[in-house]
Design a protein around this motif. Sequence first.
Motif, PDB file in Angstrom:
ATOM      1  N   ALA A 188       0.837  -1.197   0.077  1.00  0.00           N
ATOM      2  CA  ALA A 188      -0.078   0.006  -0.092  1.00  0.00           C
ATOM      3  C   ALA A 188       1.086   1.263  -0.058  1.00  0.00           C
ATOM      4  O   ALA A 188       0.620   2.255  -0.899  1.00  0.00           O
ATOM      5  N   LEU A 189       1.960   1.253   0.664  1.00  0.00           N
ATOM      6  CA  LEU A 189       2.909   2.358   0.759  1.00  0.00           C
ATOM      7  C   LEU A 189       3.586   2.532  -0.733  1.00  0.00           C
ATOM      8  O   LEU A 189       3.926   3.864  -1.116  1.00  0.00           O
ATOM      9  N   GLY A 190       3.939   1.488  -1.290  1.00  0.00           N
ATOM     10  CA  GLY A 190       4.770   1.591  -2.721  1.00  0.00           C
ATOM     11  C   GLY A 190       5.901   2.032  -2.478  1.00  0.00           C
ATOM     12  O   GLY A 190       6.777   2.488  -3.388  1.00  0.00           O
ATOM     13  N   VAL A 191       6.740   1.732  -1.288  1.00  0.00           N
ATOM     14  CA  VAL A 191       8.101   2.234  -1.197  1.00  0.00           C
ATOM     15  C   VAL A 191       8.852   1.078  -1.566  1.00  0.00           C
ATOM     16  O   VAL A 191       8.471   0.231  -2.000  1.00  0.00           O
ATOM     17  N   ASP A 192      10.300   1.321  -1.556  1.00  0.00           N
ATOM     18  CA  ASP A 192      11.196   0.337  -1.978  1.00  0.00           C
ATOM     19  C   ASP A 192      12.071  -0.289  -0.925  1.00  0.00           C
ATOM     20  O   ASP A 192      12.618  -1.427  -1.025  1.00  0.00           O
ATOM     21  N   TYR A 193      12.224   0.304   0.061  1.00  0.00           N
ATOM     22  CA  TYR A 193      12.913  -0.187   1.266  1.00  0.00           C
ATOM     23  C   TYR A 193      12.045   0.471   2.680  1.00  0.00           C
ATOM     24  O   TYR A 193      11.578   1.584   2.491  1.00  0.00           O
ATOM     25  N   LEU A 194      12.109  -0.403   3.417  1.00  0.00           N
ATOM     26  CA  LEU A 194      11.317   0.015   4.995  1.00  0.00           C
ATOM     27  C   LEU A 194      12.070  -0.798   5.915  1.00  0.00           C
ATOM     28  O   LEU A 194      12.344  -1.921   5.796  1.00  0.00           O
ATOM     29  N   CYS A 195      12.335  -0.005   7.181  1.00  0.00           N
ATOM     30  CA  CYS A 195      12.901  -0.616   8.232  1.00  0.00           C
ATOM     31  C   CYS A 195      11.849  -0.558   9.509  1.00  0.00           C
ATOM     32  O   CYS A 195      11.081   0.419   9.420  1.00  0.00           O
ATOM     33  N   LEU A 196      12.256  -1.386  10.424  1.00  0.00           N
ATOM     34  CA  LEU A 196      11.448  -1.524  11.623  1.00  0.00           C
ATOM     35  C   LEU A 196      12.572  -1.946  12.712  1.00  0.00           C
ATOM     36  O   LEU A 196      13.579  -2.486  12.406  1.00  0.00           O
ATOM     37  N   GLY A 197      12.326  -1.773  13.871  1.00  0.00           N
ATOM     38  CA  GLY A 197      13.301  -2.243  14.914  1.00  0.00           C
ATOM     39  C   GLY A 197      12.725  -2.891  16.213  1.00  0.00           C
ATOM     40  O   GLY A 197      11.470  -2.325  16.665  1.00  0.00           O
ATOM     41  N   GLY A 198      12.920  -4.044  16.501  1.00  0.00           N
ATOM     42  CA  GLY A 198      12.226  -4.650  17.379  1.00  0.00           C
ATOM     43  C   GLY A 198      12.000  -3.966  18.808  1.00  0.00           C
ATOM     44  O   GLY A 198      10.798  -3.919  19.419  1.00  0.00           O
TER      45      GLY A 198
END
Length: 382
Positions: A188-198
């Motif tokens: 849905a965001l249509g991005v190429d890179y996405l990060c998350l942190g525990g």
Amino acid sequence: MSAYFDHNATTPLDPRVLEAMLPFFIERHGNPSSAHGHGRAAREAVEKARRQIAELLSASPEEVMFTSSGTEANNAVIYSVAEACGHSGHIVFAALEHPSIRQAAERVAQGGMELTELDPDARGVVGVESVESALRHDTRLVCLMQANNELGTLQPVAEVASMCRRRGIPVLCDAVQAVGKVRVDVQALGVDYLCLGGHKFHGPPGIAALWVRSGAPMGSLLVGASQERGLRASTENVPAVVGLGEAAELARLELDDRHRRLSALRDRFEGQLKDLPEAVVHCADVERLPHTSHVALLGVSGHQLMLWLDQQGFAVSTGSACHSGKPQPSRTLLRMGVSEPEALASLRISFGLTNSDDEVDRLVEALRRGVVILKDEVSVVS
Ligand SMILES: Cc1ncc(COP(=O)(O)O)c(C=O)c1O
């Protein structure tokens, strides 16, 4: 222990996450690269966690890699893009990005890349038009976070990504603060890179994930053996990876309930501030994370108030950094046009799942007292 209202800094580990991790320290220990049973079991655990993260993000597991932190993920993308384009070209990023984006961009600028840093508007949001007008024929990357860590404001990532996609420009979305609080869907965001942190959503610290759209430029910061499909050498931290996967699954299953509980705490807090004349809630009229409240208490030093609240048993954060003992105003607030005195009077309150209504009421009461006491101190000094 004090009542903890600093969940954007870090969150406590969910006991269910700890339970999932514990066997992997001793009985089920193993190196996922080993071909024997211990290794195969560890590999299975890592791949399960990858699937859990992919499911949270509506992504394919093969596009998810583990990193040690959100910082590492952001750095890795920027360095990879710079390397892929021979350190020439242009990067656009928002002034409200985390330093792990800004400083990595500044580093690649030393190697020859050019940068455009975009100010947020007075509501704490970066306008799609301002991104559009910054784009150049040689723009290689646009960085726009999903939710800001100080203000909690949500950014128009999907709109920006769709505009960039039409021009073939990849987008990096730092979703470290958004994951577990609002829906994060890479399609849905249509991005190429996405990060998350525990550690921001009740997972363990020291573990994070980076989603890279298949075909987007990606190199490796660490070289050595061929873990993570050659993108990140070093033996996987299996217990932490398992914990991250479990935290992702719980966040996916409980998202709506968490959203409801967190926004109720924030609304209770902000509702009670209405009759405190010194209180100005920042960005109240835009879409925000459900649990983040950024408030100026006019006439009071946010730093002093934070220290005073700490003594009274409440952990909150100021948006300001403290250099050589002197609080500095938040860069983000200044870039959106907030005055320096107001920026210095600000606090960030970030609610969590273990906060109670009673804790919120006591925090507001303490704030009222703190404002009176510290305002008096300011007038005695001046
Ligand atoms: C928006 C954002 N991005 C990145 C980071 C860095 O994450 P980590 O602490 O995992 O390095 C943070 C941490 O506060 C953050 O708030």
